[in-house]
Enzyme design. Sequence first.
Site, PDB file in Angstrom:
ATOM      1  N   LYS A 185       0.846  -1.193   0.000  1.00  0.00           N
ATOM      2  CA  LYS A 185       0.000   0.000   0.000  1.00  0.00           C
ATOM      3  C   LYS A 185       0.872   1.230   0.000  1.00  0.00           C
ATOM      4  CE  LYS A 185      -4.521   0.856   0.379  1.00  0.00           C
ATOM      5  NZ  LYS A 185      -5.626  -0.063   0.079  1.00  0.00           N
TER       6      LYS A 185
HETATM    7  N1  GLU Z   1      -7.478   0.095  -3.057  1.00  0.00           N
HETATM    8  C1  GLU Z   1      -8.248  -1.093  -3.262  1.00  0.00           C
HETATM    9  C2  GLU Z   1      -8.274  -1.939  -2.008  1.00  0.00           C
HETATM   10  O1  GLU Z   1      -8.087  -1.462  -0.925  1.00  0.00           O
HETATM   11  C3  GLU Z   1      -7.821  -1.856  -4.503  1.00  0.00           C
HETATM   12  C4  GLU Z   1      -6.418  -2.337  -4.494  1.00  0.00           C
HETATM   13  C5  GLU Z   1      -5.969  -2.937  -5.821  1.00  0.00           C
HETATM   14  O2  GLU Z   1      -6.775  -3.072  -6.718  1.00  0.00           O
HETATM   15  O3  GLU Z   1      -4.787  -3.239  -5.908  1.00  0.00           O
HETATM   16  O4  GLU Z   1      -8.593  -3.101  -2.065  1.00  0.00           O
END
Ligand code: GLU
Length: 426
Positions: free
Chosen positions: A116
């Site tokens: 993240k």
């Molecule tokens: N931000 C989204 C989540 O928290 C998607 C993450 C992604 O598609 O890599 O799941």
Amino acid sequence: MANPMVDDVREIKEDNPFESMMAHFDRAAQLLDLDPDLYAVMRVPNRELKVYIPVRMDSGRIEVFEGYRVQHNSARGPGKGGIRYAPDVTLDEVRALAAWMTWKCAVVNVPFGGAKGGVVCDPIQMSIGELERLTRRYAAELIDIIGPEKDVPAPDMNTNEQTMAWIMDTYSMHARHTVTAVVTGKPVELGGSAGRREATGRGLLFVINEAIKRFKMIPPQTRVVVQGSGNVGGIAARLLHEAGYKVVAISDVHGGIYNPNGIDIYEALKHLRETRSFEEFPGVDTVTNQELLELECDVLVPAATENQITSHNVDSIRCKVLAEGANGPTTAAADEVFHDKGVFVIPDIVANAGGVTVSYFEWVQDRMGYFWKEDVVNERLQDIMVASFNDVCKYADSHAVDTRTAAYMLAIDRVAYDTRMRGIYA
Ligand code: GLU
């Protein structure tokens, strides 16, 4: 007399998403009787990068922003997870979110680890040019650690398809050729996947459809409250409305609207788009975000941000099903109360996994150079969401644990198995 210091300490801990995540991780690891070596390796991230991002602002001055990328685990594949822009984002929050991505990808069984990113900035106050320069310099700082085989970012709070296009372009300029698979959640015209934008909301619809069957309910009798009206809450509300559910309340950051007979979600979202607020939408009562969470309903969908349901308000929450659209909307302390109250919880790492599932499809399509029709994407998404939901329910029943613990156990067990098979390079 209550000791205010003690309360303060508990408050800080409860509001720290990393601690909430670790509380669930520790409980699941204990129940799995996880080998101490695996435990030691899996409870910490692989890598954390902190960068300082100079940006030439429109005023001509340079401002320096702080950014992070945490790669939590890559035992099952490249890191995967979004990037959020927010004034209050912290390294601990990004760390928790990265770990949740590891468990989320494992629970839906897509071949990714978890990562993240976050940048401390206030995107509402920034011009499009400033956002582009911030994004490109942040991407340049991450260049050595991201890539289709390494770590694949995606949108999260306050980032979108445009942000992904800039990252893809910056990465490609350095690579000297176009590398679409470095990010997901791109515009469809630039290697994005059909259905990616709606995927998190659609995934929520699929798991809610399964959950209400357990209560012998059908959509028209099912009252739904949605907190949030962005890419997750807004789309979930629209799809639930289209599927015949009675969406009785919805909110944005400023507050919400409520009508016990149901809201015309198309009109409400149109009003929000046009006026940037739900205020003055006709035929509804206005509620605060706190009041909204406490409305009596069948399905509550917190789809805004972390720590919305805490030990302070959990006793007032009156729903049968909790479908967590946001990451970490329920603190670990509140979660225990849900369990005692018999609320059926679809934990975030299952409920909102539709987004990353279609991100996986996008990555696959980019690497094949062959793109699927939206109905193919949606059908494959449904298969994965329904199967994962059922896996978690079965696991919960057979191990006599709540659904959140079951989801963590299932995920941790998969990551542990792969780590054990690969061996620890120590
Ligand atoms: N931000 C989204 C989540 O928290 C998607 C993450 C992604 O598609 O890599 O799941």
